[in-house]
Structure formats: C-alpha cells, structure tokens
Design an enzyme around this catalytic site. Structure first.
Site, mmCIF file in Angstrom:
data_model
loop_
_atom_site.group_PDB
_atom_site.id
_atom_site.type_symbol
_atom_site.label_atom_id
_atom_site.label_comp_id
_atom_site.label_asym_id
_atom_site.label_seq_id
_atom_site.Cartn_x
_atom_site.Cartn_y
_atom_site.Cartn_z
ATOM 1 N N ASP A 8 0.985 -1.350 0.022
ATOM 2 C CA ASP A 8 0.102 0.093 0.008
ATOM 3 C C ASP A 8 0.897 1.204 -0.081
ATOM 4 O OD1 ASP A 8 -2.315 1.614 0.299
ATOM 5 O OD2 ASP A 8 -2.178 1.643 2.528
ATOM 6 N N SER A 9 0.331 2.159 -0.123
ATOM 7 C CA SER A 9 1.040 3.606 0.014
ATOM 8 C C SER A 9 1.313 3.938 1.742
ATOM 9 C CB SER A 9 0.208 5.019 -0.409
ATOM 10 O OG SER A 9 -0.931 4.931 0.521
ATOM 11 N N TYR A 40 -1.149 8.391 -2.387
ATOM 12 C CA TYR A 40 -1.244 8.233 -3.774
ATOM 13 C C TYR A 40 -2.349 8.674 -4.471
ATOM 14 C CZ TYR A 40 2.028 4.020 -3.878
ATOM 15 O OH TYR A 40 2.952 3.037 -4.089
ATOM 16 N N GLY A 41 -3.438 9.069 -3.483
ATOM 17 C CA GLY A 41 -4.627 9.818 -3.956
ATOM 18 C C GLY A 41 -4.546 10.776 -5.099
ATOM 19 N N CYS A 72 -4.544 -1.462 -2.004
ATOM 20 C CA CYS A 72 -4.903 -0.027 -2.134
ATOM 21 C C CYS A 72 -5.873 0.168 -3.151
ATOM 22 C CB CYS A 72 -3.555 0.523 -2.272
ATOM 23 S SG CYS A 72 -3.399 2.296 -3.054
ATOM 24 N N ASN A 73 -7.108 0.583 -2.963
ATOM 25 C CA ASN A 73 -7.846 0.988 -3.988
ATOM 26 C C ASN A 73 -7.400 1.844 -5.240
ATOM 27 O OD1 ASN A 73 -10.864 0.161 -3.050
ATOM 28 N ND2 ASN A 73 -9.543 0.550 -1.361
ATOM 29 N N GLU A 150 -3.748 7.769 8.981
ATOM 30 C CA GLU A 150 -2.255 7.436 9.163
ATOM 31 C C GLU A 150 -1.944 8.029 10.368
ATOM 32 O OE1 GLU A 150 1.102 5.872 6.649
ATOM 33 O OE2 GLU A 150 -1.297 5.837 6.357
ATOM 34 N N CYS A 184 -11.301 2.902 0.208
ATOM 35 C CA CYS A 184 -9.716 3.121 0.576
ATOM 36 C C CYS A 184 -9.492 2.312 1.758
ATOM 37 C CB CYS A 184 -9.734 4.654 0.802
ATOM 38 S SG CYS A 184 -7.866 4.831 1.502
ATOM 39 N N HIS A 186 -7.288 2.606 3.791
ATOM 40 C CA HIS A 186 -7.021 3.474 5.202
ATOM 41 C C HIS A 186 -8.401 3.625 6.168
ATOM 42 C CE1 HIS A 186 -3.351 4.505 3.388
ATOM 43 N NE2 HIS A 186 -2.974 4.969 4.654
#
Ligand code: DGL
Length: 261
Positions: A8-9, A40-41, A72-73, A150, A184, A186
C-alpha cells in the site's frame, strides 16, 4: 512456506492484512508501505502505476513470494493490468465494494468514500454502471481522511469535527445513503469515528472478500503444524512519519520496520 506480499502507500493495507491473518494466521507476510510516495490519491495514474510496478518488481526479486496483494484501491484501479502482465505470480487487487453496497441498500442510495483518484477513475464508473445502475451514488473523495487514518495509527490525536465535516456531503444530501463504501483501505482504521458522525450507516469494505480470494488462490491450503509466521514490514524511505508507524506494526506482530533496499 513462501510469503505473500501486501503493498500500500502507507498503513492502510494493514486493514487487509488483519483480515488475511484472521483467516490464515500461519501465512508469512512481507508488508511494504510506499511512504516515499504517500499519499497516492492526488498522484497521476502513470505515477502510481510506475511506483507500484517498480516496488512489486523489487519485492518479488528479493522475497520470491507466492502471491501479491495490492492493498490499495487507488493503485489497484489503475495498476492491476500492468503488474499482472509483469509478474509471474497471482496479483490480487482491492477495488471499492460497490456491488455489495448496492445489493444491501434498502433505499437505493449508496455512498462512495475514497481518495480523489479512486472516485474519478473510469474503473469506478464502470463498477457503478455494472452493479449499481439502480442506485443513486454519492461520491466523496478525501485525502484529508487518509491523513487522519495514518495519524491515528501514528498515535496522534484526531478530532471528531474533521470526520463530521468530511461526511457532510452524505449527511446533508436530500436522501442519505444507507450504505457507504469505504473505497480506501485506510478508512476502516477510522470506522469508529465515521460511525460516530453517521451512526445509522452500514460501512462496507473489501477486506474480508480479499482474504477469501487469497485463501482460494492458495488452494485452501492449511498446514498441519503451522509455525509462527515471519511478518516483515518495509518502508520505501526513512522518515519520521514512517518511523511513528512502528508501534502499529509491532502491535500486529511485525518485526522492526526496515527500509527497502
Ligand atoms: N490506502 C489507499 C487506498 O486504498 C491509498 C491512500 C492514498 O495513498 O491516498 O486507496
């Protein structure tokens, strides 16, 4: 046993890891958080594809995994086709659970809460056309929510009013969605805060479905005498924010955070 890779990011993929490890607690896992590219978004599609392809290539060379999960979407909706061509192992992606939400919605109004990248992707348009054409779909893209999730994992305080504000477009809509897709990885990390803002909503994520997919790709293999699996976590650069995630990884059984060479 050869490990699986989860990438993932940032720490969002831990929500997918938790489902995988609940179902297959014996599975060795190499987790990679591309913190050098986080978030990443807002990045361009090409940029995200390059990063994911590069790091998955490096991880496959170093660890000879049995399978990889792009947890990660934002990355899966653009990079899956490319990395599936490049790697000679199965690659599982995570995409918004639009189909599940549409199936369960009673008022036929659903929400999609994801990154700004994911809400505007043609992949997402196609999912909505294919599986939710009978629903009104309210889309909200938020990078702030990724940062809040995060921060929470880094042990920093997060304020409830921020969640209320992010969810306003759903709460103030003429018809409120009864199901909101957490598009997402997260976002399940802050499900408690989201529920406080909108208590009657059902939040839908893809974690469990991904774990089932991994289990079936591993041919439903259950070892007879499983050892404690090795869980290793890597960052793509050394940074204070990355280091603050160490406790969250340790809590989930991972060894010390390392930087990918
Ligand atoms: N966890 C990610 C996702 O599922 C990406 C968040 C980000 O880096 O913007 O979309």
């Amino acid at each position: 046993m050869r490990p699986i890779i989860i990438m993932d990011s940032g720490a969002g993929g831990l929500t997918v890891f938790e489902e995988i490890s609940r179902m297959m607690p014996w599975l060795p896992v190499i987790y990679c958080a591309d913190n050098a590219g986080f978030p990443y978004g807002p990045r361009s599609e090409d940029d995200v594809i390059q990063r994911v392809s590069h790091y998955l290539g490096v991880l496959c060379q170093q660890f000879d995994p049995i399978l990889a999960v792009i947890a990660c979407n934002t990355a899966s909706t653009v990079a899956l086709t490319r990395v599936r061509k490049e790697l000679n192992i199965p690659v599982v992606g995570v995409v918004p659970a639009i189909k599940t939400a549409a199936l369960h919605s009673r008022n036929k109004c659903i929400g999609l809460l994801a990154t700004p990248g994911t809400v505007k992707r043609s992949y997402t348009d196609n999912l909505i056309d294919d599986f939710a054409s009978d629903c009104e779909v309210i889309r909200v893209g938020s990078t702030r929510l990724v940062h809040l999730a995060e921060r929470k994992l880094q042990g920093e305080p997060v304020a409830q009013w921020e969640f209320d504000k992010i969810l306003e477009p759903f709460a103030k809509a003429s018809q409120q969605p009864d199901q909101i897709v957490l598009g997402c990885t997260h976002f399940p990390l802050v499900k408690g805060e989201l529920s406080k803002s909108m208590p009657t909503v059902a939040w839908v994520d893809s974690g469990e479905a991904i774990a089932r997919r991994v289990y079936s790709l591993l041919n439903h293999h259950i070892p007879n005498n499983p050892d404690q699996p090795e869980l290793q976590a890597f960052l793509t650069c050394d940074s204070p924010a990355g280091t603050r995630l160490a406790f969250a990884f340790a809590q989930r059984g991972f060894g010390e955070l390392q930087v990918l060479q």
